[in-house]
Write a protein that holds these residues in place. Structure first.
Motif, PDB file in Angstrom:
ATOM      1  N   LEU A 176       0.822  -1.208   0.000  1.00  0.00           N
ATOM      2  CA  LEU A 176       0.000   0.000   0.000  1.00  0.00           C
ATOM      3  C   LEU A 176       0.857   1.260   0.000  1.00  0.00           C
ATOM      4  CD1 LEU A 176      -2.840  -1.048   2.450  1.00  0.00           C
ATOM      5  CD2 LEU A 176      -3.018  -0.711  -0.033  1.00  0.00           C
ATOM      6  N   ARG A 177       2.018   1.201   0.634  1.00  0.00           N
ATOM      7  CA  ARG A 177       2.927   2.359   0.609  1.00  0.00           C
ATOM      8  C   ARG A 177       3.378   2.655  -0.811  1.00  0.00           C
ATOM      9  NH1 ARG A 177       6.517   1.056   5.810  1.00  0.00           N
ATOM     10  NH2 ARG A 177       5.345   2.314   7.300  1.00  0.00           N
ATOM     11  N   SER A 178       3.624   1.616  -1.573  1.00  0.00           N
ATOM     12  CA  SER A 178       4.100   1.844  -2.938  1.00  0.00           C
ATOM     13  C   SER A 178       2.960   2.124  -3.916  1.00  0.00           C
ATOM     14  CB  SER A 178       4.934   0.662  -3.432  1.00  0.00           C
ATOM     15  OG  SER A 178       4.147  -0.502  -3.493  1.00  0.00           O
ATOM     16  N   ASN A 179       1.743   1.645  -3.597  1.00  0.00           N
ATOM     17  CA  ASN A 179       0.597   1.906  -4.477  1.00  0.00           C
ATOM     18  C   ASN A 179      -0.684   1.834  -3.651  1.00  0.00           C
ATOM     19  OD1 ASN A 179      -1.332   2.148  -6.428  1.00  0.00           O
ATOM     20  ND2 ASN A 179      -0.831   0.250  -7.493  1.00  0.00           N
ATOM     21  N   ALA A 180      -1.127   2.994  -3.170  1.00  0.00           N
ATOM     22  CA  ALA A 180      -2.328   3.051  -2.333  1.00  0.00           C
ATOM     23  C   ALA A 180      -3.586   2.678  -3.104  1.00  0.00           C
ATOM     24  CB  ALA A 180      -2.484   4.445  -1.729  1.00  0.00           C
ATOM     25  N   CYS A 181      -3.512   2.676  -4.427  1.00  0.00           N
ATOM     26  CA  CYS A 181      -4.674   2.349  -5.261  1.00  0.00           C
ATOM     27  C   CYS A 181      -4.707   0.884  -5.679  1.00  0.00           C
ATOM     28  CB  CYS A 181      -4.683   3.223  -6.515  1.00  0.00           C
ATOM     29  SG  CYS A 181      -4.901   4.954  -6.162  1.00  0.00           S
ATOM     30  N   ALA A 182      -3.789   0.080  -5.169  1.00  0.00           N
ATOM     31  CA  ALA A 182      -3.763  -1.331  -5.562  1.00  0.00           C
ATOM     32  C   ALA A 182      -5.096  -1.987  -5.229  1.00  0.00           C
ATOM     33  CB  ALA A 182      -2.620  -2.054  -4.846  1.00  0.00           C
ATOM     34  N   ASP A 183      -5.616  -2.787  -6.164  1.00  0.00           N
ATOM     35  CA  ASP A 183      -6.898  -3.435  -5.892  1.00  0.00           C
ATOM     36  C   ASP A 183      -6.679  -4.706  -5.076  1.00  0.00           C
ATOM     37  OD1 ASP A 183      -6.083  -5.371  -7.715  1.00  0.00           O
ATOM     38  OD2 ASP A 183      -7.425  -4.694  -9.292  1.00  0.00           O
ATOM     39  N   VAL A 184      -7.757  -5.166  -4.481  1.00  0.00           N
ATOM     40  CA  VAL A 184      -7.698  -6.312  -3.572  1.00  0.00           C
ATOM     41  C   VAL A 184      -7.186  -7.553  -4.296  1.00  0.00           C
ATOM     42  CG1 VAL A 184      -9.094  -7.837  -2.117  1.00  0.00           C
ATOM     43  CG2 VAL A 184      -9.463  -5.376  -2.052  1.00  0.00           C
ATOM     44  N   ARG A 210      -8.218  -8.227   6.667  1.00  0.00           N
ATOM     45  CA  ARG A 210      -6.986  -7.655   7.221  1.00  0.00           C
ATOM     46  C   ARG A 210      -6.946  -6.134   7.037  1.00  0.00           C
ATOM     47  NH1 ARG A 210      -2.517 -10.936   8.356  1.00  0.00           N
ATOM     48  NH2 ARG A 210      -2.988 -13.143   8.193  1.00  0.00           N
ATOM     49  N   LEU A 211      -7.343  -5.659   5.846  1.00  0.00           N
ATOM     50  CA  LEU A 211      -7.340  -4.215   5.608  1.00  0.00           C
ATOM     51  C   LEU A 211      -8.304  -3.496   6.547  1.00  0.00           C
ATOM     52  CD1 LEU A 211      -7.123  -4.024   1.708  1.00  0.00           C
ATOM     53  CD2 LEU A 211      -5.340  -3.482   3.377  1.00  0.00           C
ATOM     54  N   ARG A 212      -9.506  -4.071   6.738  1.00  0.00           N
ATOM     55  CA  ARG A 212     -10.465  -3.445   7.671  1.00  0.00           C
ATOM     56  C   ARG A 212      -9.895  -3.400   9.084  1.00  0.00           C
ATOM     57  NH1 ARG A 212     -14.696  -5.693   4.382  1.00  0.00           N
ATOM     58  NH2 ARG A 212     -14.487  -7.677   5.427  1.00  0.00           N
ATOM     59  N   ARG A 213      -9.237  -4.485   9.510  1.00  0.00           N
ATOM     60  CA  ARG A 213      -8.650  -4.527  10.851  1.00  0.00           C
ATOM     61  C   ARG A 213      -7.529  -3.497  10.978  1.00  0.00           C
ATOM     62  NH1 ARG A 213      -4.319  -7.031  12.343  1.00  0.00           N
ATOM     63  NH2 ARG A 213      -4.353  -8.581  10.698  1.00  0.00           N
ATOM     64  N   LEU A 214      -6.690  -3.391   9.954  1.00  0.00           N
ATOM     65  CA  LEU A 214      -5.604  -2.412   9.976  1.00  0.00           C
ATOM     66  C   LEU A 214      -6.154  -0.974   9.983  1.00  0.00           C
ATOM     67  CD1 LEU A 214      -3.124  -4.127   7.492  1.00  0.00           C
ATOM     68  CD2 LEU A 214      -2.808  -3.839   9.967  1.00  0.00           C
ATOM     69  N   GLU A 215      -7.230  -0.747   9.267  1.00  0.00           N
ATOM     70  CA  GLU A 215      -7.857   0.579   9.254  1.00  0.00           C
ATOM     71  C   GLU A 215      -8.471   0.905  10.610  1.00  0.00           C
ATOM     72  OE1 GLU A 215     -10.618   0.116   6.057  1.00  0.00           O
ATOM     73  OE2 GLU A 215      -9.062   0.321   4.513  1.00  0.00           O
ATOM     74  N   ARG A 216      -9.234  -0.048  11.166  1.00  0.00           N
ATOM     75  CA  ARG A 216      -9.890   0.190  12.465  1.00  0.00           C
ATOM     76  C   ARG A 216      -8.881   0.404  13.586  1.00  0.00           C
ATOM     77  NH1 ARG A 216     -13.260  -4.631  12.112  1.00  0.00           N
ATOM     78  NH2 ARG A 216     -14.444  -4.216  10.259  1.00  0.00           N
ATOM     79  N   SER A 217      -7.766  -0.291  13.518  1.00  0.00           N
ATOM     80  CA  SER A 217      -6.761  -0.172  14.583  1.00  0.00           C
ATOM     81  C   SER A 217      -5.916   1.086  14.431  1.00  0.00           C
ATOM     82  CB  SER A 217      -5.854  -1.406  14.592  1.00  0.00           C
ATOM     83  OG  SER A 217      -5.046  -1.434  13.425  1.00  0.00           O
ATOM     84  N   GLY A 218      -6.037   1.766  13.293  1.00  0.00           N
ATOM     85  CA  GLY A 218      -5.273   2.995  13.102  1.00  0.00           C
ATOM     86  C   GLY A 218      -3.924   2.792  12.441  1.00  0.00           C
ATOM     87  N   VAL A 219      -3.577   1.560  12.114  1.00  0.00           N
ATOM     88  CA  VAL A 219      -2.309   1.325  11.411  1.00  0.00           C
ATOM     89  C   VAL A 219      -2.395   1.930  10.014  1.00  0.00           C
ATOM     90  CG1 VAL A 219      -0.771  -0.440  10.464  1.00  0.00           C
ATOM     91  CG2 VAL A 219      -1.718  -0.718  12.757  1.00  0.00           C
ATOM     92  N   VAL A 220      -3.486   1.672   9.305  1.00  0.00           N
ATOM     93  CA  VAL A 220      -3.729   2.304   8.006  1.00  0.00           C
ATOM     94  C   VAL A 220      -4.709   3.445   8.269  1.00  0.00           C
ATOM     95  CG1 VAL A 220      -4.700   2.018   5.699  1.00  0.00           C
ATOM     96  CG2 VAL A 220      -3.312   0.190   6.701  1.00  0.00           C
ATOM     97  N   ARG A 221      -4.239   4.662   8.065  1.00  0.00           N
ATOM     98  CA  ARG A 221      -5.051   5.838   8.399  1.00  0.00           C
ATOM     99  C   ARG A 221      -5.673   6.506   7.191  1.00  0.00           C
ATOM    100  NH1 ARG A 221      -2.079   8.749  13.401  1.00  0.00           N
ATOM    101  NH2 ARG A 221      -2.093   6.910  14.714  1.00  0.00           N
ATOM    102  N   GLY A 222      -5.408   6.028   6.017  1.00  0.00           N
ATOM    103  CA  GLY A 222      -6.001   6.611   4.828  1.00  0.00           C
ATOM    104  C   GLY A 222      -5.242   6.190   3.595  1.00  0.00           C
ATOM    105  N   TYR A 223      -5.829   6.530   2.467  1.00  0.00           N
ATOM    106  CA  TYR A 223      -5.246   6.231   1.169  1.00  0.00           C
ATOM    107  C   TYR A 223      -5.131   7.551   0.436  1.00  0.00           C
ATOM    108  CZ  TYR A 223      -6.692   1.585   2.564  1.00  0.00           C
ATOM    109  OH  TYR A 223      -6.859   0.415   3.258  1.00  0.00           O
ATOM    110  N   HIS A 224      -3.965   7.853  -0.094  1.00  0.00           N
ATOM    111  CA  HIS A 224      -3.722   9.176  -0.655  1.00  0.00           C
ATOM    112  C   HIS A 224      -3.136   9.100  -2.054  1.00  0.00           C
ATOM    113  CE1 HIS A 224      -4.328  10.648   3.389  1.00  0.00           C
ATOM    114  NE2 HIS A 224      -3.531   9.699   3.787  1.00  0.00           N
ATOM    115  N   ALA A 225      -3.484  10.083  -2.860  1.00  0.00           N
ATOM    116  CA  ALA A 225      -2.885  10.220  -4.180  1.00  0.00           C
ATOM    117  C   ALA A 225      -1.803  11.286  -4.096  1.00  0.00           C
ATOM    118  CB  ALA A 225      -3.944  10.637  -5.198  1.00  0.00           C
ATOM    119  N   ARG A 226      -0.675  11.038  -4.700  1.00  0.00           N
ATOM    120  CA  ARG A 226       0.386  12.042  -4.782  1.00  0.00           C
ATOM    121  C   ARG A 226       0.285  12.665  -6.164  1.00  0.00           C
ATOM    122  NH1 ARG A 226       5.073   8.215  -2.675  1.00  0.00           N
ATOM    123  NH2 ARG A 226       4.731   7.579  -4.808  1.00  0.00           N
TER     124      ARG A 226
END
Length: 170
Positions: free
Chosen positions: A29-37, A54-70
């Motif tokens: 996700l760090r290298s491509n936040a738009c990667a599909d499942v 896993r993604l939902r758990r990481l989001e709920r726990s705050g490890v993944v805080r968002g997805y951003h476009a550069r």
């Protein structure tokens, strides 16, 4: 410092369990936040359902805080203008009303001969004619050149400082 979020850890915040597969997902996700499942699942070796959980758990726990476009500064600046607006009639819209226009990024009230400076997409003013939100107005457009991360250059002093770049719409 939390190694996953980059935020200071507090003693009261529970540390989420992160295993090897989670670390692989985070890295992808760090290298491509738009990667599909589907892509994530094939690269990590899990099913799509497992990746979603896993993604939902990481989001709920705050490890993944968002997805951003550069977005490149060049792409962000294409078609961007500063519009200096002077309302010529009795009424005038508020800064809040102007900020609601499609394509408007920022609105600044001025204490000069101009009422507002509006940073917006050039297309926002393409069909304005001699009125803005139904109010008669003079509008001077100045193209914006973006430097490093949102710094605006070449626009100091208002429209009179750049007479060759200024177009007044009447």
């Amino acid at each position: 410092m939390d190694q996953w979020t980059g935020c200071p850890e507090t003693e009261t915040s529970p540390r989420p369990e992160v295993d090897v597969a989670d670390r692989m997902l985070i890295s992808l996700l760090r290298s491509n936040a738009c990667a599909d499942v589907d892509d994530l699942a094939s690269r990590v070796g899990l099913s799509r359902a497992q990746v979603r959980v896993r993604l939902r758990r990481l989001e709920r726990s705050g490890v993944v805080r968002g997805y951003h476009a550069r977005i490149s500064a060049r792409a962000a600046a294409e078609g961007c203008v500063l519009a200096f607006v002077r309302f010529t009639g009795d009424g005038r819209p508020t800064a809040g009303e102007l900020s609601g226009l499609a394509g408007v990024q920022r609105v600044h009230a001025l204490s000069s001969g101009w009422d507002y400076m509006i940073e917006a997409a050039e297309s926002c003013f393409a069909a304005c004619g001699d009125a803005l939100l139904g109010h008669p107005a003079d509008i001077a457009l100045v193209p914006v050149a973006h430097g490093r991360q949102g710094a605006t250059t070449g626009t100091t002093g208002g429209p009179s400082a750049l007479p060759r770049l200024t177009q007044t719409i009447r």
